[in-house]
Design an enzyme around this catalytic site. Sequence first.
Site, PDB file in Angstrom:
ATOM      1  CD  GLU A 102      -3.113  -0.975   2.126  1.00  0.00           C
ATOM      2  OE1 GLU A 102      -4.179  -1.567   1.890  1.00  0.00           O
ATOM      3  OE2 GLU A 102      -2.914  -0.300   3.148  1.00  0.00           O
ATOM      4  CB  CYS A 115       3.011   6.975   3.508  1.00  0.00           C
ATOM      5  SG  CYS A 115       3.597   5.809   4.754  1.00  0.00           S
ATOM      6  CB  CYS A 122       7.209  -5.501   8.301  1.00  0.00           C
ATOM      7  SG  CYS A 122       8.561  -4.672   9.187  1.00  0.00           S
ATOM      8  CB  CYS A 126       6.361  -3.053  15.660  1.00  0.00           C
ATOM      9  SG  CYS A 126       8.084  -2.622  15.280  1.00  0.00           S
ATOM     10  CB  CYS A 129       2.951  -2.054  13.137  1.00  0.00           C
ATOM     11  SG  CYS A 129       3.007  -1.690  11.370  1.00  0.00           S
ATOM     12  CB  CYS A 352       0.380   6.360  11.222  1.00  0.00           C
ATOM     13  SG  CYS A 352       2.001   5.818  11.762  1.00  0.00           S
TER      14      CYS A 352
END
Length: 381
Positions: A102, A115, A122, A126, A129, A352
Amino acid sequence: MSELIASSEPVERVNLLGMSRTQLEDFFLEMGEKRFRAQQLMKWMHHHGECDFSAMSNLGKSLRERLSVIAEVRPPEVESQHDSSDGTRKWLVHVDGGGLVETVLIPDGNRATLCVSSQVGCSLDCSFCSTGKQGFQRDLSAAEIIGQVWLAIKSYDAFQSGNGRVVTNVVMMGMGEPLLNFDNVVTAMNLMMDDLGYGISKRRVTLSTSGVVPALDKLAEVSEASLAVSLHAPNDELRNQLVPVNKRYPIAQLLDSAKRYIDAQKDKKRVVTIEYTLMAGINDQQDQARELAVLLADFPCKINLIPFNPFPNSGYERPSGNAVSRFWQVLVDAGFVVTVRTTRGDDIDAACGQLVGEVVDRTRRSARHRQNAEAALESGA
């Protein structure tokens, strides 16, 4: 006959979109062409958004024909586009290997921040997220990274219209940890800042890292981009829970590395942006703000507070407005420049921490997270 068979074999064409100026110059020199051909081609790709060699009129016909055989200019494909009521636009981008990432453009007055993603999924996990919950498939190529800038501009017909810059700022804060895809991210960022690329100011191209210290130490040798550090906690004990890479590179090492990066820049007015996602009852208390102020007392930085943006099965909640204000006030009173990030694009899951693509998860992390969430629901937790 063997020569005919050999000549009929398909040639794997090289994608020129993600090549730096130096790489393109070397490419043309190997073809027996002059170095300046790289500048001509860069203008066609990045200034005019042209992908068809036959339309590049200042390249000779024979060169255009040769390029069409051995090379291509191929941005990633848009799977879907979503527009928020606040003007934010999100693209779901299809990349090689079946993955989806995205990209989000956030307009704000005369500026518009893109962004950009650097990985399919990933490799870090984390806890707050949504991207990290999907696991990891692969790194994006330089062409797939810079291609997100190309697609954003193309989406607004801005290559042809000349209606000013669609993208004024870029943040490497999309899906993935940029420093774990070091070479491709550096190449793409340098293209963003190159006048023959997108000509974006070095102050307006920002790499955000969770703290891969060896790569950050190396970054100062090859980049002048701005730096953001995803901190999210004032001490190692809490950060170990939120950002697992902290167990390998604790806060003191990370801040020392970030300071070295800033010190290495020619622009001595640079500071690090400290990103701090506030989660209700986790890291949003006033005593934690005071601890953060002590931690960063001698560190050249500005602080960006980010109220947590919920996603399914995250286990975290958004803090109250009063909690955010109290946290902000402690830091301001301590002398810091502090901003609170306005939530944008949450109606299209573009805020975010909410970015979710489609990841062929090599880590099986996404399956484990689903199993844990299902088990918690069954137990009534």
